[in-house]
Design a protein around this motif. Structure first.
Motif, short mmCIF file in Angstrom:
data_model
loop_
_atom_site.label_atom_id
_atom_site.label_comp_id
_atom_site.label_asym_id
_atom_site.label_seq_id
_atom_site.Cartn_x
_atom_site.Cartn_y
_atom_site.Cartn_z
N LYS A 176 0.82 -1.20 0.00
CA LYS A 176 0.00 0.00 0.00
C LYS A 176 0.86 1.26 0.00
O LYS A 176 1.88 1.33 0.67
CB LYS A 176 -0.91 0.03 1.23
CG LYS A 176 -1.89 -1.14 1.32
CD LYS A 176 -2.70 -1.07 2.60
CE LYS A 176 -3.65 -2.26 2.73
NZ LYS A 176 -4.39 -2.23 4.02
N ALA A 202 4.14 7.96 -5.77
CA ALA A 202 3.32 6.88 -6.29
C ALA A 202 3.02 7.17 -7.75
O ALA A 202 2.73 8.30 -8.13
CB ALA A 202 2.02 6.77 -5.50
N GLN A 205 -2.33 4.27 -8.70
CA GLN A 205 -3.18 3.86 -7.60
C GLN A 205 -4.51 3.39 -8.19
O GLN A 205 -5.09 4.08 -9.04
CB GLN A 205 -3.40 5.01 -6.60
CG GLN A 205 -2.14 5.32 -5.81
CD GLN A 205 -2.38 6.28 -4.66
OE1 GLN A 205 -2.51 7.49 -4.85
NE2 GLN A 205 -2.43 5.73 -3.46
N THR A 276 -0.89 -0.88 -8.46
CA THR A 276 -0.20 0.12 -7.66
C THR A 276 1.25 0.13 -8.12
O THR A 276 1.82 -0.93 -8.39
CB THR A 276 -0.25 -0.23 -6.16
OG1 THR A 276 -1.62 -0.27 -5.73
CG2 THR A 276 0.52 0.78 -5.32
#
Length: 315
Positions: A176, A202, A205, A276
């Protein structure tokens, strides 16, 4: 414990600036720069022993596996490595993909340069991999270039100074993206976190590109190269529980590999099936090692640059 090593790569640029400053003035600024960016500051001299003492349990000894030129298979891990080239001329991009499927999430481990935790401690990815009997490894987040971020490695807390968007690998195989400033290392550990990375941003997502990633600057420290534009890259993506994809993109070598923008990297991770994805330290640090061999060609020169940490699968 402190040691002074001859620098290279990004640290060399800092030293040049420091030496120039020394010539111009003998003030305290030079001493500060050397101390901050060059001198090793070892906080934990034997990370493996520290983890053994602190951890309440981790992975058992790995089983026997079989290795060929492009894949590794054991009872609890399968790694397949492939090389890819797209584009032509100065737009050519060469990248390397490692598809990793784990039977046990704790088979993905982390290791520090010289088995020491601290700042400015570096060792080549291939050397750290060899020291830890790794069949596969990539460079990590270069935690040692900064003194902030949450650093949990192999189920043990090393640093708890939340500063940015991190990535957490859990013992149950989930991964995560999270806000370091909204939690603590203790809370993450209690929730089942096995490893954390602190770099970013990131890239994906819920399978979608994250907006604004081409304008992100992770660090603005002296001597740190901008992560904007087409660059060598390292990234990790999550396809499913215990199914990861690692990518190293070579760059800054027109005709061999120009590198990718952050958006280009996100699109590549999406094409590889990641839901992800997260950016790691890049530039000359971007390295992939498989079965004792450096797979990629950093900066088109074939020379590794020391880094502070790796992610790896033990043989």
């Amino acid at each position: 414990m402190q040691r002074l090593r001859l620098p290279k790569g990004r640290i060399a640029r800092i030293v040049v600036g420091a030496v120039t400053a020394l010539v111009l003035t003998a003030g305290g600024g030079t001493a500060w720069a050397l101390d901050r960016y060059v001198v090793d500051h070892v906080q934990i001299a034997d990370a493996a022993a520290y983890e053994a003492a602190q951890s309440s349990g981790g992975a058992d000894s790995p089983g026997d596996g079989t290795v060929n030129n492009s894949s590794y298979t054991s009872a609890d891990a399968t790694v397949t490595v492939s090389e890819h080239t797209t584009g032509s001329g100065t737009a050519t991009v060469t990248y390397y993909v490692a598809d990793v499927q784990l039977g046990d999430a704790t088979r993905l481990r982390s290791a520090f340069a010289n088995n020491e935790f601290g700042t400015n401690i570096v060792e080549n990815t291939s050397a750290i991999a060899a020291d830890n009997n790794a069949v596969f490894a990539i460079n990590g987040d270069y935690y040692g270039f900064r003194d902030t971020g949450i650093v949990i490695r192999n189920g043990v807390v090393y640093r708890d100074t939340g500063a940015r968007q991190g990535l957490a690998f859990y013992r149950d195989g989930t991964v995560k993206v999270y806000d370091e400033t909204a939690t603590t290392a203790k809370q993450l550990l209690a929730g089942g976190v096995w490893n954390t990375l602190s770099f970013g941003p990131a890239l994906l997502q819920d399978g979608q590109l994250v907006a604004g990633i081409d304008s992100v600057e992770v660090d603005t420290n002296v001597g740190n190269h901008s992560i904007q534009g087409a660059q060598p890259r390292t990234a990790v993506g999550v396809v499913d529980t215990n199914h990861l994809v690692f990518v190293v993109v070579d760059g800054r070598s027109p005709g061999y590999s120009a590198g990718l923008t952050m958006t280009g990297l996100a699109q590549l991770m999406q094409q590889l099936g990641a839901k992800t994805a997260y950016n790691l330290d890049g530039g000359g640090s971007s390295t992939m090692v498989f079965n004792g061999r450096l797979v990629n060609n950093p900066l088109g020169k074939g020379n590794e640059r020391g880094t502070s940490d790796i992610l790896y699968v033990e043989r």
